[in-house]
Design an enzyme around this catalytic site. Sequence first.
Site, PDB file in Angstrom:
ATOM      1  N   SER A   1      30.562 -16.842 -41.322  1.00 57.36           N
ATOM      2  CA  SER A   1      29.978 -17.516 -42.486  1.00 57.36           C
ATOM      3  C   SER A   1      31.047 -18.285 -43.257  1.00 57.36           C
ATOM      4  O   SER A   1      30.821 -19.408 -43.716  1.00 57.36           O
ATOM      5  CB  SER A   1      29.321 -16.483 -43.406  1.00 57.36           C
TER       6      SER A   1
ATOM      7  N   ASP B   1      31.889  -3.478 -41.327  1.00 60.75           N
ATOM      8  CA  ASP B   1      32.888  -3.134 -40.306  1.00 60.75           C
ATOM      9  C   ASP B   1      34.314  -3.151 -40.829  1.00 60.75           C
ATOM     10  O   ASP B   1      35.223  -2.672 -40.156  1.00 60.75           O
ATOM     11  CB  ASP B   1      32.796  -4.113 -39.126  1.00 60.75           C
TER      12      ASP B   1
ATOM     13  N   ARG C   1      27.378  23.648 -30.547  1.00 64.04           N
ATOM     14  CA  ARG C   1      27.122  22.422 -29.803  1.00 64.04           C
ATOM     15  C   ARG C   1      28.258  21.413 -29.978  1.00 64.04           C
ATOM     16  O   ARG C   1      29.040  21.472 -30.918  1.00 64.04           O
ATOM     17  CB  ARG C   1      25.818  21.773 -30.278  1.00 64.04           C
TER      18      ARG C   1
ATOM     19  N   ARG D   1      24.854  16.907 -27.544  1.00 68.40           N
ATOM     20  CA  ARG D   1      23.804  16.012 -28.032  1.00 68.40           C
ATOM     21  C   ARG D   1      24.425  14.670 -28.443  1.00 68.40           C
ATOM     22  O   ARG D   1      25.581  14.607 -28.839  1.00 68.40           O
ATOM     23  CB  ARG D   1      23.089  16.618 -29.242  1.00 68.40           C
TER      24      ARG D   1
ATOM     25  N   VAL E   1      21.100   2.578 -39.900  1.00 70.40           N
ATOM     26  CA  VAL E   1      21.212   3.488 -41.039  1.00 70.40           C
ATOM     27  C   VAL E   1      22.483   3.169 -41.835  1.00 70.40           C
ATOM     28  O   VAL E   1      22.526   3.267 -43.064  1.00 70.40           O
ATOM     29  CB  VAL E   1      21.256   4.954 -40.542  1.00 70.40           C
TER      30      VAL E   1
ATOM     31  N   ASN F   1      41.068  11.231 -63.817  1.00 68.63           N
ATOM     32  CA  ASN F   1      42.011  10.155 -63.509  1.00 68.63           C
ATOM     33  C   ASN F   1      42.927   9.871 -64.703  1.00 68.63           C
ATOM     34  O   ASN F   1      43.151   8.727 -65.077  1.00 68.63           O
ATOM     35  CB  ASN F   1      41.266   8.879 -63.103  1.00 68.63           C
TER      36      ASN F   1
ATOM     37  N   GLN G   1      31.925  17.561 -61.337  1.00 66.72           N
ATOM     38  CA  GLN G   1      33.021  18.215 -60.614  1.00 66.72           C
ATOM     39  C   GLN G   1      32.599  18.735 -59.262  1.00 66.72           C
ATOM     40  O   GLN G   1      33.440  19.037 -58.417  1.00 66.72           O
ATOM     41  CB  GLN G   1      33.563  19.404 -61.436  1.00 66.72           C
TER      42      GLN G   1
END
Length: 785
Positions: A125, A170, A205, A296, A303, A532, A665
């Site tokens: 773009s 990404d 698993r 699996r 998503v 902070n 917290q």
Amino acid sequence: MTRPRQDTRKFFENLSGAGKSIGVLTSGGDAQGMNAAVRAVVRMGIYVGAKVYFIHEGYQGMVDGGDNIKEATWESVSSMLQVGGTVIGSARCKEFRTHEGRLKAAHNLVERGITNLCVIGGDGSLTGANLFREEWSGLLDELVQQGLISEEAARTNSVLHIVGMVGSIDNDFCGTDMTIGTDSALHRIIEVVDAIMTTAQSHQRTFVLEVMGRHCGYLALVSALACGADWVFFPEMPPEDGWEDNMCQKLSENRADKKRLNIIIVAEGAIDCHNKAITPDYIKELVVRCLGFDTRVTILGHVQRGGTPSAFDRILASRMGVEAVLALLEASASTPACVVSLVGNQAVRLPLMECVQMVRVCVYMLERQRSQKRRLSFENNLSTYRLLSYRKADSELPNSSFNVAVLNVGAPAAGMNAAVRSAVRVGITEGHKMFAVNDGFEGFYKGQIKEIKWGDVGGWTGQGGSLLGTKRTLPGKHLDKIAEQIRIHNISALLVIGGFEAFESLLQLYEARADYEELCIPMCMLPATISNNVPGTDLSIGADTSLNAIVETCDRIKQSASGTKRRVFIIETMGGYCGYLATVGGLAAGADTVYIYEEPFDIRDLQANVEHLTQKMKTSIQRGLVLRNENCNENFTTDFVYQLYTEEGRGVFDCRKNILGHMQQGGAPSPFDRNFGTKVAAKAIQWITRTLKDSYKGGRVFANSEDTACLLGMRRRAMVFQPVAQLRDETDFVHRIPKEQWWLKLRPLMKILAKYKTSYDVSDSGQLEHVTRVRPKETNTSSTI
């Protein structure tokens, strides 16, 4: 408070947008946070007196014109901040790639007087935008020749200015540490991984997860780092021949260490050294065939692009959107098209085509099977992952006789456990014997110290709170017993992870060195506090998780007002006397007003804020959000503010109040806090190793110089080890805050986006730099993260 710099400050009031028109579009793949960027561009543009236009459906809308290009209003970007994707639409446009298409686009822009474009998208773009700019004068000449525009219109619109913002989940653009959408995508991935871990553990698993990243493995690598994955595949580092045996051996060893699950993360573009795709199904078949593990596959897919943008992405996009408008206002005919980027915690402007060319070099080298790691932050993530994932045999470890103790001090903060895990594993890799101290310095002087092994910290990365236990007890009154415990356990170095109490503790230990030789050892502190409020660092472990909790709650509260209308919410945040959570949370949540201790206010300010909300209720945005830091004013309490707004707003709006409390917290740490805590702890242990070697003389460790008691913090673009003794003068110990705080510069930005007239110091805004500049090399005092 920020110390004024009268001689160097420059205010954006001198940069008028009157008579200018700005077009904003989103193009390519959507990313969470794009709407926040659009909102910031629109409101900042209108604020400076410019006209701002939505260009719907990206370049397709620019080519088609008509209703696709509409003037934006202040109210038209309301409620966009918390929405994922892009509400002005995005489309890939083949026609814009043709000369005829760009001619149509130029005609549509000239008709509306748009000569400033803000493009939010990926490298494709932005490349298209730059080509459009280069052809602009030729396109105008053609339009004049065809009689579509007058010569006067061509002269008036003779220069096209372009500023880009990178929206890509990404994080595949060179020149910036983070692109808009990346942090939100990591949130989606980590949410899934955390959920999968519980079911995987129940059934012992192995799970293989595929994440996005055709040419860039950032999501795969950082999510692997953030969840402690057993193995990761990504396109930049194709595994050598024999990787199948190595992976299976690693999985088998982890099960032998009583680990009940395995997580393998694969980027969709992962390949081996022969350019053959490595797919989740192939990995599953391999694990089942070689190890017999119940395996699996989960493919996350789109998503990762969906959902609400994280607090980080909202703040990043808002800062970049404002910076983009400033860049357009300052642009001249000779100014090249630029990209607004983030390096460390600093906004920078980079020549657009330098960034694009670097991305293309990366892709070119990838296609030829060469390792290409894009930028320093990627390399740091990779080296840290290797340190934490590959346990060396005892015979391979360096020969070290040093014992290093790790402890948490102060209030718990999400990400502390990730830091402890990283410190323990890197310390063991460096050859040290690692000791865990339970319950802070209270546990230290009571002797609650025990050796901690590699496997003891497995699965700690995603755990909230402090698994070691933490107390606010300072060491000053227990120095005799602490010195005794250091002797008993032969402690050679100390890593303290915590907030302001940890800083005070390190100062007390440093100052007691003259009386206790046992304290003459290397000591390092990692800031970990939701407030902070620690000097010497822009960011602390735990603050990002807390911000996300605040923003998520504010989103829900604002949504509850969508049906009732004419309602103002007063929300109290934590932070002690530090207004970081309130200010940055307010910016991310779209607050109308934020009250903090660092910016004193009186009853006239409160009255003006009520009047501002009264005027707002006359528009289509009939709700208000007010944040108040818990200690902003001892007299103007949350109850007082609530009652004042209720009384003064009677008949116009009603009020509700909400005290968020300790929910700020709690919870699992955000991907940012996991990653940040992991990397800074690794860096701290490496510093401790160097300092131990430098301090080892005559058969013992002796370190009493001020540069052997340091705080590791982020300062603008770099991670810096700073002696705590030097930070003493930068600290307001009464109110437990630094004397100078960078985020105060965000307050005018927040006010502008809430439609308040204010001054905005732009002397610190991004200046045009070059992508090829030399970054600071890693030293004992400074290293880029």
